[in-house]
Design a protein around this motif. Sequence first.
Motif, PDB file in Angstrom:
ATOM      1  N   GLU A   1       0.850  -1.188   0.000  1.00 13.70           N
ATOM      2  CA  GLU A   1       0.000   0.000   0.000  1.00 13.70           C
ATOM      3  C   GLU A   1       0.891   1.244   0.000  1.00 13.70           C
TER       4      GLU A   1
ATOM      5  N   ASN B   1      -3.491   9.546   1.432  1.00 12.51           N
ATOM      6  CA  ASN B   1      -4.324   8.355   1.284  1.00 12.51           C
ATOM      7  C   ASN B   1      -4.305   7.564   2.598  1.00 12.51           C
ATOM      8  N   ARG B   2      -5.038   6.483   2.630  1.00 16.45           N
ATOM      9  CA  ARG B   2      -5.174   5.713   3.867  1.00 16.45           C
ATOM     10  C   ARG B   2      -3.815   5.237   4.394  1.00 16.45           C
TER      11      ARG B   2
ATOM     12  N   ASP C   1      -0.943   6.552   3.873  1.00 18.82           N
ATOM     13  CA  ASP C   1      -0.166   7.706   4.323  1.00 18.82           C
ATOM     14  C   ASP C   1      -0.546   8.095   5.750  1.00 18.82           C
TER      15      ASP C   1
ATOM     16  N   ARG D   1     -13.632   7.477   6.888  1.00 21.47           N
ATOM     17  CA  ARG D   1     -13.720   8.480   5.817  1.00 21.47           C
ATOM     18  C   ARG D   1     -14.965   9.347   5.974  1.00 21.47           C
TER      19      ARG D   1
ATOM     20  N   HIS E   1      -7.682  18.724   4.643  1.00 21.34           N
ATOM     21  CA  HIS E   1      -8.188  17.576   5.391  1.00 21.34           C
ATOM     22  C   HIS E   1      -8.424  17.986   6.844  1.00 21.34           C
TER      23      HIS E   1
END
Length: 363
Positions: A183, A189-190, A192, A210, A259
Amino acid sequence: MLDYLEAQSFDSILTALLERVPDDVDKREGSVIYDALAPSALKLAETYWDMAMLYRRTFAATADGDDLEKRVNEHGVERKKAGKAIRRALFTDGDGQPLDVSISSQYRLDEIVYTIIERIEAGEFKAEAQTAGSVGNKDYGEMLPLEANNQLGKAILADVLVPGEDDETDESLYQKFLDHIREKAFGGNRADYKKKLRAIQGVGGVRLRRAPFGGGTVKAIIIDSDFNVPTPEFVSYVQEIIDPIEFKGEGYGTAPIGHEVTVEGVGKNDIVVESELILNGVTIGQIEAQINETLEEYFAELRAIWYKDLDINVRITHIEARLLEIEGVEDITSTTLNGLDKNINMIEDIPVLSQVILREVST
């Protein structure tokens, strides 16, 4: 290849060498040809052993220690180093009133020395363990000053604010390496988020949700490095690193700009285990401590896998199987969890053993 290398023992190599010698030559142990070939066979066996060790050290799946670390470093993965615990320390004078002490003053509890690093409020300070590792999380109670302080009445080491961590294990490092390969962490992203959060000292695992509060929002649920519920202070500490509350979504933390991240601690589910036992040659009092220890170990194992993002199931069959391994427990007639004869399933909570109730029944 590895199986072949490890199979090349002194005996197998010597046998192969002797088979090349004509049968009309004396090949018995102690003969000239045997004594001539044996040292070569021994040296070859040592060489094959060295080759097998080198083969193991070459691949991340079989390497350990420094070899594993060097291998994964090539892919940008690093071992998480041991960190020092930060604890709450409470100080009072001889009359029991809050007492302010000097920053950098030191206090000892058993073998661990704690240094005062920050004032929280009157009589309340942050103290950092001078020994790195989880050992700084364990003891509670009254500390002794390393330097005389005539005003000091009591110095109490209280709860853990930032858990200390031991060096990351080889198993954990290898799993992190696999996650990195499978991954790719990039741009929020997830993968990260998981990488950034687990790199913070004291974070043992994370689950991500999310858009829990609308577009652009992220919820990060964390467990501490001892696989327990983190303190509110530690949750705030992680929040400030990832996305400071006063600048939500502005990119002042490690989260990408735009975010809005909310960090929460994992919840806990207090569980009462009640069992009716048929005993043989022992009493409840004789095995009660062992039963409690056995159940604590089972619950700790469940908490340790929470980070894998799997449901946690406290199973009655697993509890009974462990109890039946205890000497003197002949059978179990019933077991309930929180008064109910069914398993307990948790998603964002971890199980905590609240109470164990044991009753002996006759056959």
